[in-house]
Structure formats: C-alpha cells, structure tokens
Design an enzyme around this catalytic site. Structure first.
Site, mmCIF file in Angstrom:
data_model
loop_
_atom_site.group_PDB
_atom_site.id
_atom_site.type_symbol
_atom_site.label_atom_id
_atom_site.label_comp_id
_atom_site.label_asym_id
_atom_site.label_seq_id
_atom_site.Cartn_x
_atom_site.Cartn_y
_atom_site.Cartn_z
ATOM 1 N N HIS A 80 0.824 -1.208 0.000
ATOM 2 C CA HIS A 80 0.000 0.000 0.000
ATOM 3 C C HIS A 80 0.860 1.260 0.000
ATOM 4 C CE1 HIS A 80 -3.847 -2.130 1.611
ATOM 5 N NE2 HIS A 80 -3.376 -2.659 0.489
ATOM 6 N N GLU A 82 0.735 4.016 1.767
ATOM 7 C CA GLU A 82 1.198 4.468 3.079
ATOM 8 C C GLU A 82 2.401 3.645 3.527
ATOM 9 O OE1 GLU A 82 -3.395 4.074 3.628
ATOM 10 O OE2 GLU A 82 -1.868 3.312 2.246
ATOM 11 N N CYS A 118 -6.293 1.353 5.613
ATOM 12 C CA CYS A 118 -6.806 0.047 6.028
ATOM 13 C C CYS A 118 -6.255 -0.277 7.421
ATOM 14 C CB CYS A 118 -6.408 -1.025 5.012
ATOM 15 S SG CYS A 118 -4.658 -1.480 5.054
ATOM 16 N N CYS A 121 -2.417 -0.648 7.461
ATOM 17 C CA CYS A 121 -1.696 0.617 7.325
ATOM 18 C C CYS A 121 -1.883 1.503 8.548
ATOM 19 C CB CYS A 121 -2.120 1.336 6.049
ATOM 20 S SG CYS A 121 -1.464 0.538 4.552
#
Length: 162
Positions: A80, A82, A118, A121
């Site tokens: 992801h 992040e 999410c 993250c």
C-alpha cells in the site's frame, strides 16, 4: 485576498500526482509524508520490487475472486501507498509528521472520496509516529484523522466483542 492554493491542498495535489505511478487496476493510492514543510517520502500502491504488477499481468486477483472493497487484503499483490512511504522514510523524521493520502478510481480516473487507511496501514502509521493523516475527498475538501484516536478507539477489537 490570497488566491494561493492552501498548503494542505498543495500537498494533497502532490499525493494525487503520486497516484499516477500506482499499478493497481482497482484504485490508485498516493501518499506523501511531510514534516516542517519538507516532503520526507512518497509512496504509491504497487507490487514489491521485482514482482509483476497487476497492470503488467492484466488482471486483479481480488477482482477475479469478486472480493469486496476493504476485505482480504492479503490477496492483494500491492504494497500500500502508506506502507511504501513509511518504508522509504527515516523514523526520526516521521515523528510528528503528516501523511497526505489520495485515492483515484483506476477505471474512471476520478478522486474516490470516503477512503482512509486500512487496518494494516493504520498500524504502520501509528508505529511510525505520524501525527495526522489527511485524506483527499475531492479537489478542495479533505478529512483529517489522528492516529492517536486510532490507538484510543481501537476498532480492531470491535470484531471480537469488546
């Protein structure tokens, strides 16, 4: 009257540009970490270095399996945005920093409102010491999240009846 772009939207514009490097066929995320008006790092969603991206393969496994948004991230090929930004930044520079996040629908090219980090993250953001997460809702509006609230209101416990 000052017609300059606000500082927050300036950084969100940069995060939105970072989405253009994303390789996801569903949603393209871009993240930047900023501290003291200095961009510390950037990250976009894409497969780990050396692995093929979904855009190269021509399919998304989660789409093929009809997995709804927000579920079964372990089947996603991407790291992801992040996470990639955090991986690229020195921790001492992330302490007290802001993370700017933008999501663009890969099929329409439009900003996708109502997104945030999410669960995985969120954990990374908390441990990185990031103070605020600012998420683009449209070209002018944004939402601000405080990871300290994610610690205090631990939504990961909600599924086990606490």
């Amino acid at each position: 009257m000052d017609s300059r772009r606000s500082k927050i939207n300036y950084y969100l514009d940069i995060a939105q540009t970072v989405t253009e490097r994303g390789t996801c066929l569903r949603r393209k995320f871009g993240a930047i970490i900023v501290k003291d008006d200095v961009i510390i790092s950037t990250g976009y969603a894409g497969a780990p270095r050396g692995r093929q991206n979904c855009c190269d393969l021509g399919f998304c496994l989660r789409d093929k399996m009809n997995i709804p948004r927000g579920e079964r991230y372990e089947l996603c090929r991407s790291v992801h945005a992040e996470a990639n930004a955090i991986i690229a930044a020195p921790r001492e520079r992330m302490l007290g920093a802001d993370l700017y996040l933008c999501c663009v629908n890969a099929k329409t090219g439009l900003i996708e409102p109502g997104t945030t980090c999410c669960q995985m993250c969120k954990r990374l953001v908390i441990n990185a010491g990031i103070e605020r997460v600012i998420v683009r809702e449209d070209s002018e509006r944004y939402s601000v999240y405080y990871p300290a609230d994610w610690v205090e209101n631990d939504d990961s416990l909600g599924q086990i009846g606490y």
